[in-house]
Structure formats: structure tokens, C-alpha cells
Design a protein around this motif. Structure first.
Motif, PDB file in Angstrom:
ATOM      1  N   ALA A 121      87.820   6.162  29.285  1.00  0.00           N
ATOM      2  CA  ALA A 121      88.071   6.557  30.677  1.00  0.00           C
ATOM      3  C   ALA A 121      86.772   6.955  31.367  1.00  0.00           C
ATOM      4  O   ALA A 121      86.539   6.600  32.531  1.00  0.00           O
ATOM      5  N   GLY A 122      85.920   7.690  30.649  1.00  0.00           N
ATOM      6  CA  GLY A 122      84.657   8.135  31.232  1.00  0.00           C
ATOM      7  C   GLY A 122      83.772   6.970  31.637  1.00  0.00           C
ATOM      8  O   GLY A 122      83.142   6.991  32.707  1.00  0.00           O
ATOM      9  N   ALA A 123      83.707   5.944  30.811  1.00  0.00           N
ATOM     10  CA  ALA A 123      82.894   4.772  31.145  1.00  0.00           C
ATOM     11  C   ALA A 123      83.425   4.082  32.401  1.00  0.00           C
ATOM     12  O   ALA A 123      82.650   3.646  33.261  1.00  0.00           O
ATOM     13  N   ALA A 124      84.738   3.994  32.523  1.00  0.00           N
ATOM     14  CA  ALA A 124      85.335   3.369  33.713  1.00  0.00           C
ATOM     15  C   ALA A 124      85.051   4.195  34.963  1.00  0.00           C
ATOM     16  O   ALA A 124      84.778   3.649  36.043  1.00  0.00           O
ATOM     17  N   LEU A 125      85.095   5.517  34.831  1.00  0.00           N
ATOM     18  CA  LEU A 125      84.839   6.389  35.979  1.00  0.00           C
ATOM     19  C   LEU A 125      83.379   6.325  36.415  1.00  0.00           C
ATOM     20  O   LEU A 125      83.083   6.367  37.618  1.00  0.00           O
ATOM     21  N   GLU A 126      82.473   6.215  35.478  1.00  0.00           N
ATOM     22  CA  GLU A 126      81.059   6.131  35.841  1.00  0.00           C
ATOM     23  C   GLU A 126      80.753   4.860  36.632  1.00  0.00           C
ATOM     24  O   GLU A 126      79.849   4.848  37.470  1.00  0.00           O
ATOM     25  N   TRP A 133      81.405   7.495  44.377  1.00  0.00           N
ATOM     26  CA  TRP A 133      82.030   8.566  43.608  1.00  0.00           C
ATOM     27  C   TRP A 133      81.009   9.248  42.705  1.00  0.00           C
ATOM     28  O   TRP A 133      80.019   8.642  42.298  1.00  0.00           O
ATOM     29  N   ARG A 134      81.278  10.513  42.387  1.00  0.00           N
ATOM     30  CA  ARG A 134      80.466  11.282  41.444  1.00  0.00           C
ATOM     31  C   ARG A 134      81.393  11.797  40.354  1.00  0.00           C
ATOM     32  O   ARG A 134      82.519  12.237  40.647  1.00  0.00           O
ATOM     33  N   VAL A 135      80.940  11.761  39.118  1.00  0.00           N
ATOM     34  CA  VAL A 135      81.808  12.151  38.012  1.00  0.00           C
ATOM     35  C   VAL A 135      81.092  13.120  37.087  1.00  0.00           C
ATOM     36  O   VAL A 135      79.880  13.014  36.854  1.00  0.00           O
ATOM     37  N   LEU A 136      81.840  14.095  36.589  1.00  0.00           N
ATOM     38  CA  LEU A 136      81.385  15.024  35.558  1.00  0.00           C
ATOM     39  C   LEU A 136      82.352  14.942  34.388  1.00  0.00           C
ATOM     40  O   LEU A 136      83.549  14.739  34.583  1.00  0.00           O
ATOM     41  N   HIS A 137      81.830  15.135  33.194  1.00  0.00           N
ATOM     42  CA  HIS A 137      82.654  15.054  32.000  1.00  0.00           C
ATOM     43  C   HIS A 137      82.698  16.402  31.275  1.00  0.00           C
ATOM     44  O   HIS A 137      81.734  17.161  31.298  1.00  0.00           O
ATOM     45  N   SER A 138      83.814  16.652  30.628  1.00  0.00           N
ATOM     46  CA  SER A 138      83.972  17.819  29.755  1.00  0.00           C
ATOM     47  C   SER A 138      83.539  19.101  30.463  1.00  0.00           C
ATOM     48  O   SER A 138      82.649  19.813  30.022  1.00  0.00           O
ATOM     49  N   VAL A 139      84.193  19.389  31.571  1.00  0.00           N
ATOM     50  CA  VAL A 139      83.872  20.578  32.363  1.00  0.00           C
ATOM     51  C   VAL A 139      84.495  21.802  31.687  1.00  0.00           C
ATOM     52  O   VAL A 139      85.714  21.865  31.505  1.00  0.00           O
ATOM     53  N   LEU A 151      86.291  14.059  39.147  1.00  0.00           N
ATOM     54  CA  LEU A 151      85.832  12.965  39.999  1.00  0.00           C
ATOM     55  C   LEU A 151      85.813  13.440  41.442  1.00  0.00           C
ATOM     56  O   LEU A 151      86.800  13.987  41.944  1.00  0.00           O
ATOM     57  N   VAL A 152      84.669  13.242  42.103  1.00  0.00           N
ATOM     58  CA  VAL A 152      84.504  13.630  43.503  1.00  0.00           C
ATOM     59  C   VAL A 152      84.057  12.399  44.278  1.00  0.00           C
ATOM     60  O   VAL A 152      83.075  11.744  43.906  1.00  0.00           O
ATOM     61  N   GLY A 153      84.791  12.066  45.335  1.00  0.00           N
ATOM     62  CA  GLY A 153      84.420  10.863  46.067  1.00  0.00           C
ATOM     63  C   GLY A 153      85.131  10.738  47.394  1.00  0.00           C
ATOM     64  O   GLY A 153      85.710  11.705  47.903  1.00  0.00           O
ATOM     65  N   PRO A 154      85.092   9.552  47.982  1.00  0.00           N
ATOM     66  CA  PRO A 154      85.656   9.346  49.322  1.00  0.00           C
ATOM     67  C   PRO A 154      87.124   9.739  49.441  1.00  0.00           C
ATOM     68  O   PRO A 154      87.572  10.121  50.525  1.00  0.00           O
ATOM     69  N   ALA A 155      87.890   9.645  48.366  1.00  0.00           N
ATOM     70  CA  ALA A 155      89.315   9.988  48.419  1.00  0.00           C
ATOM     71  C   ALA A 155      89.592  11.424  48.019  1.00  0.00           C
ATOM     72  O   ALA A 155      90.758  11.808  47.874  1.00  0.00           O
ATOM     73  N   GLY A 156      88.550  12.237  47.839  1.00  0.00           N
ATOM     74  CA  GLY A 156      88.749  13.652  47.521  1.00  0.00           C
ATOM     75  C   GLY A 156      88.288  14.004  46.113  1.00  0.00           C
ATOM     76  O   GLY A 156      87.449  13.330  45.519  1.00  0.00           O
ATOM     77  N   VAL A 157      88.855  15.099  45.597  1.00  0.00           N
ATOM     78  CA  VAL A 157      88.487  15.613  44.274  1.00  0.00           C
ATOM     79  C   VAL A 157      89.668  15.424  43.329  1.00  0.00           C
ATOM     80  O   VAL A 157      90.810  15.781  43.663  1.00  0.00           O
TER      81      VAL A 157
END
Length: 267
Positions: A121-126, A133-139, A151-157
Motif C-alpha cells: 500500500a505504501g508503494a502505491a501511495l508514494e 499528494w504527500r504521504v507519511l508512513h508509520s505515524v 495521506l495529504v493532498g488535493p482531496a484532503g487528509v
């Protein structure tokens, strides 16, 4: 000289090396694309160049930094130990497995399947970064809880929980999720709680997403799920077409707030 720390960062098309003091304060950064060393402390010039020598090809151009953007200011004030951006997908699980030597030894460890789901999933999100979009993992959250992906991007968080379904049928009956013949688990309740905690930390609206990795088929039964998006991992690229919520500047501001580990201490 030995006290300077060099940290490579490759995000959003920029490849940089940040040079910082032992207390985390930045003294310079090297832009690999332009070959320019932006020096914040002129009296540290020789030490900075010595620290960068193993990484720099040719003779770099050294000078003062360009006028910083707001994102640059946040980046420069963030201690490397508090920066969540370098986290790999499944970072917490990788650390656990490496600590106990079970990354390769114990192939039946259930954490390995969980790790595989987060990595896929992380690879697809990146790959969504090209769409803004901006992505962070294992928060990390207080109490040893974790958000698999933010995931933070044009459609929100979005908070994203990845579930390895082992190519089984998945049945959804809010809040229960049943994979194959396993006992149902209230995963949607947990997904909602993670989104609520993220909303509190970021002071922004956050929507939960459950990603079913490798699901054979998905059956949505009553009651209808309204506030949690349930997606197959193959549907993650569709997020690139969503928008209309956040402007690019808002995306960057939320992303930089989220990548600071200290943001999550109060939730």
C-alpha cells in the motif's frame, strides 16, 4: 568537524543533503541537482565542505541560501530525530522484526503479512506524489498505536489502514470486517478512531480509509458503511483523480505539520 551530521533527503523531486549540528540545528544544505551548497553559518564553511566531501562530485558552488519558502523554514527548524518523513512503509514492524531477528527466520510470524500489506500500500501511495499528494508512513501515536499511512493532498487528509486479506473473500458489516473464515474484527471502529486522533492533532478534517490488500472479492452488507472508504489496493491509483478540497499551499502546510513527531504527542 566530526560533530556535523549529514542527512540525505529525497522528496518531491528534490535530492538534498542537510548538514546539521549535534543539537539538530541546520548549518547548510547541498542541492544535488544544482550542485549548490547553501551555507547558513559562514564560519562553518570549511567544516561543512569537509562533511560533504564523501557525497559531492566535483567542486560545489558555495553561497548563502535563497530566500526561504515557508516550507524551508519549517524544514530547517525540525530536528532530524523528530522528522517522520524518512519512515519506510511498515517502519514500526520492520524495527520489531529486525530487533528480534525474525525478518527472515520466522516466515510464519503474522507480522510479516501485516508488513507486506503496508509495504504494498505504501508503494502505491508514494506514486501519488506526482498528482500533488504527500504521504507519511508509520505515524506514531501515544500508547504505542500507529497510523499505517497518512495521506495529504488535493482531496484532503486521509488516514489509511492496510489489511492483508490473503486473497480471501472479505465481508464488511459495519463495524465488523471478516476475512475468509476468520472471526470478524471491528476494524472500521479502529479506523474511525485513528482518523479522529489525526483530526485532533492536525486541526483539520480527516477521513478514514481501509485498504484491502489482495482481496479476492469484497461483499458490503448491511449496515451500509458511510464514513469509512473501503478500497482494494488496486483502486489506490484512483485517488490521483480526486481533488477540490485543499490548495497546494494548504497541502504543504498540513504535511509539514504532520511530519513533526511532536505534533502527535497530544492525541
Amino acid at each position: 568537524m566530526a560533530g556535523l551530521r549529514v542527512t540525505p533527503v529525497h522528496r518531491h523531486g528534490q535530492a538534498r543533503l542537510y548538514v546539521s549540528l549535534p543539537d539538530g540545528r541546520s548549518v547548510a544544505w547541498y542541492d544535488r541537482d544544482t550542485g549548490h551548497v547553501s551555507l547558513l553559518l559562514a564560519d562553518r564553511r570549511d567544516e561543512v565542505l569537509a562533511a560533504l566531501r564523501p557525497y559531492v562530485v566535483g567542486e560545489p558552488v558555495v553561497g548563502p541560501p535563497p530566500v526561504p519558502t515557508p516550507a524551508d523554514l519549517v524544514r530547517l527548524s525540525l530536528h532530524p530525530d523528530d522528522d517522520l518523513a524518512p519512515n519506510r512503509p511498515g517502519e514500526a514492524l520492520l524495527t520489531e522484526l529486525e530487533r528480534y531477528g525474525s525478518v527472515h527466520r520466522f516466515r510464519t510470524d503474522p507480522r510479516r503479512r501485516e508488513l507486506a500489506a503496508q509495504q504494498l500500500a505504501g508503494a502505491a501511495l508514494e506514486r501519488l506524489e506526482a498528482a500533488g499528494w504527500r504521504v507519511l508512513h508509520s505515524v506514531p501515536l501515544p500508547g504505542e498505536a500507529r497510523i499505517d499511512h497518512l495521506l495529504v493532498g488535493p482531496a484532503g487528509v486521509l488516514t489509511i489502514r492496510a489489511l492483508n486479506t490473503g486473497r480471501h473473500r472479505v465481508r464488511i458489516a459495519d463495524p465488523l470486517v471478516t476475512v475468509g473464515h476468520a472471526a470478524p474484527v471491528p476494524l472500521l471502529r479502529g479506523a474511525r478512531h485513528e482518523a479522529e486522533r489525526a483530526s485532533l492533532a492536525l486541526a483539520a478534517a480527516v477521513r478514514p480509509v481501509l485498504v484491502l490488500v489482495g482481496a479476492d472479492r469484497v461483499e458490503l452488507g448491511p449496515p451500509e458503511v458511510r464514513d469509512v472508504s473501503v478500497l482494494k489496493d488496486t483502486e489506490l491509483p484512483d485517488l490521483a483523480r480526486m481533488g477540490g478540497v485543499l490548495k497546494p499551499a494548504d497541502v504543504e502546510a498540513l504535511y509539514w505539520t504532520a511530519r513533526d513527531r511532536r505534533t502527535w504527542l497530544r492525541v
